[in-house]
Design a protein around this motif. Sequence first.
Motif, PDB file in Angstrom:
ATOM      1  N   ARG A   5       0.855  -1.191   0.000  1.00 14.01           N
ATOM      2  CA  ARG A   5       0.000   0.000   0.000  1.00 14.01           C
ATOM      3  C   ARG A   5       0.888   1.238   0.000  1.00 14.01           C
ATOM      4  O   ARG A   5       1.786   1.369   0.843  1.00 14.01           O
ATOM      5  CB  ARG A   5      -0.916   0.014   1.214  1.00 14.01           C
ATOM      6  CG  ARG A   5      -1.825   1.230   1.157  1.00 14.01           C
ATOM      7  CD  ARG A   5      -2.989   1.177   2.071  1.00 14.01           C
ATOM      8  NE  ARG A   5      -3.839   2.329   1.801  1.00 14.01           N
ATOM      9  CZ  ARG A   5      -4.699   2.805   2.657  1.00 14.01           C
ATOM     10  NH1 ARG A   5      -4.883   2.217   3.817  1.00 14.01           N
ATOM     11  NH2 ARG A   5      -5.431   3.858   2.352  1.00 14.01           N
ATOM     12  N   ASP A   7       1.061   5.666  -0.300  1.00 14.80           N
ATOM     13  CA  ASP A   7       0.284   6.890  -0.137  1.00 14.80           C
ATOM     14  C   ASP A   7       0.280   7.653  -1.459  1.00 14.80           C
ATOM     15  O   ASP A   7       0.810   7.182  -2.465  1.00 14.80           O
ATOM     16  CB  ASP A   7       0.797   7.732   1.039  1.00 14.80           C
ATOM     17  CG  ASP A   7       2.182   8.324   0.821  1.00 14.80           C
ATOM     18  OD1 ASP A   7       2.674   8.361  -0.332  1.00 14.80           O
ATOM     19  OD2 ASP A   7       2.777   8.790   1.811  1.00 14.80           O
ATOM     20  N   SER A   8      -0.307   8.837  -1.474  1.00 17.87           N
ATOM     21  CA  SER A   8      -0.471   9.604  -2.716  1.00 17.87           C
ATOM     22  C   SER A   8       0.845  10.079  -3.315  1.00 17.87           C
ATOM     23  O   SER A   8       0.900  10.448  -4.494  1.00 17.87           O
ATOM     24  CB  SER A   8      -1.392  10.799  -2.485  1.00 17.87           C
ATOM     25  OG  SER A   8      -0.825  11.669  -1.514  1.00 17.87           O
ATOM     26  N   THR A   9       1.931  10.041  -2.545  1.00 19.23           N
ATOM     27  CA  THR A   9       3.239  10.452  -3.069  1.00 19.23           C
ATOM     28  C   THR A   9       4.109   9.256  -3.451  1.00 19.23           C
ATOM     29  O   THR A   9       5.255   9.429  -3.850  1.00 19.23           O
ATOM     30  CB  THR A   9       3.994  11.312  -2.038  1.00 19.23           C
ATOM     31  OG1 THR A   9       4.311  10.496  -0.896  1.00 19.23           O
ATOM     32  CG2 THR A   9       3.184  12.526  -1.629  1.00 19.23           C
ATOM     33  N   GLY A  10       3.572   8.047  -3.304  1.00 18.46           N
ATOM     34  CA  GLY A  10       4.312   6.846  -3.654  1.00 18.46           C
ATOM     35  C   GLY A  10       5.131   6.258  -2.517  1.00 18.46           C
ATOM     36  O   GLY A  10       5.883   5.301  -2.719  1.00 18.46           O
ATOM     37  N   THR A  11       4.978   6.801  -1.322  1.00 20.02           N
ATOM     38  CA  THR A  11       5.687   6.278  -0.161  1.00 20.02           C
ATOM     39  C   THR A  11       4.958   5.034   0.356  1.00 20.02           C
ATOM     40  O   THR A  11       3.730   5.025   0.462  1.00 20.02           O
ATOM     41  CB  THR A  11       5.759   7.345   0.953  1.00 20.02           C
ATOM     42  OG1 THR A  11       6.411   8.505   0.427  1.00 20.02           O
ATOM     43  CG2 THR A  11       6.505   6.825   2.173  1.00 20.02           C
ATOM     44  N   LYS A  13       3.233   2.685   2.704  1.00 24.02           N
ATOM     45  CA  LYS A  13       2.551   2.745   4.009  1.00 24.02           C
ATOM     46  C   LYS A  13       2.708   1.417   4.734  1.00 24.02           C
ATOM     47  O   LYS A  13       2.920   1.376   5.939  1.00 24.02           O
ATOM     48  CB  LYS A  13       1.074   3.076   3.826  1.00 24.02           C
ATOM     49  CG  LYS A  13       0.823   4.497   3.343  1.00 24.02           C
ATOM     50  CD  LYS A  13      -0.639   4.783   3.199  1.00 24.02           C
ATOM     51  CE  LYS A  13      -1.221   5.150   4.531  1.00 24.02           C
ATOM     52  NZ  LYS A  13      -2.568   5.715   4.452  1.00 24.02           N
ATOM     53  N   GLN A  31     -10.562  -1.812  -3.664  1.00 29.89           N
ATOM     54  CA  GLN A  31     -10.910  -1.293  -2.353  1.00 29.89           C
ATOM     55  C   GLN A  31     -12.382  -1.590  -2.111  1.00 29.89           C
ATOM     56  O   GLN A  31     -13.226  -1.392  -2.987  1.00 29.89           O
ATOM     57  CB  GLN A  31     -10.642   0.199  -2.258  1.00 29.89           C
ATOM     58  CG  GLN A  31     -10.744   0.710  -0.842  1.00 29.89           C
ATOM     59  CD  GLN A  31     -10.034   2.023  -0.617  1.00 29.89           C
ATOM     60  OE1 GLN A  31      -9.854   2.815  -1.520  1.00 29.89           O
ATOM     61  NE2 GLN A  31      -9.618   2.247   0.631  1.00 29.89           N
TER      62      GLN A  31
END
Length: 167
Positions: A5, A7-11, A13, A31
């Motif tokens: 998974r 986040d919106s910046t590609g990091t 989670k 989802q």
Amino acid sequence: VWLVRLDSTGTVKWKVCYGGTESDRGESVVQSNDGNFVFVGTTLSNDGDLNGPGCEDDIWIVKVDASNGNILWQKCIGGSLGDYPTGIINIKDDNSYLVTGYTSSKDQDVTTKPNIGKVDCWAIKIDASGNKIWDKVYGGTEDDVIWDAKSTKDGGYIFTGHSFSND
């Protein structure tokens, strides 16, 4: 199966590996209406994260929580031969899912008859808890496979794939 998974910046989670001691492969993830995730894959295992005997060479459907990827429920669906998923659609109107793929089986969870080909398209509708609502087999006397499917505005479904059948 490796589920990651971002986040919106590609990091990242979280990332989790699921499965048993044999080969297990993820194919598609959606989802769910409650914000968690449901993935489909194929499994040759019957141990580890799987429910146990009866899962070998079947479609494996797993719901995980969105916060850290813990398994909420899982189901194996299939027959005595090879059963393989190619996708899953979240049906938002009734909290169900459409699992698509193909099967060589003609027994157990493959209830639509006749399954006349060597490999036939297989569509399975499941409820929000992973219980089978219905299944349908499509195809001719040769190999037929669903590769992608979508919901239609009239409440139905459309799929595309390939067919080596001419009947």
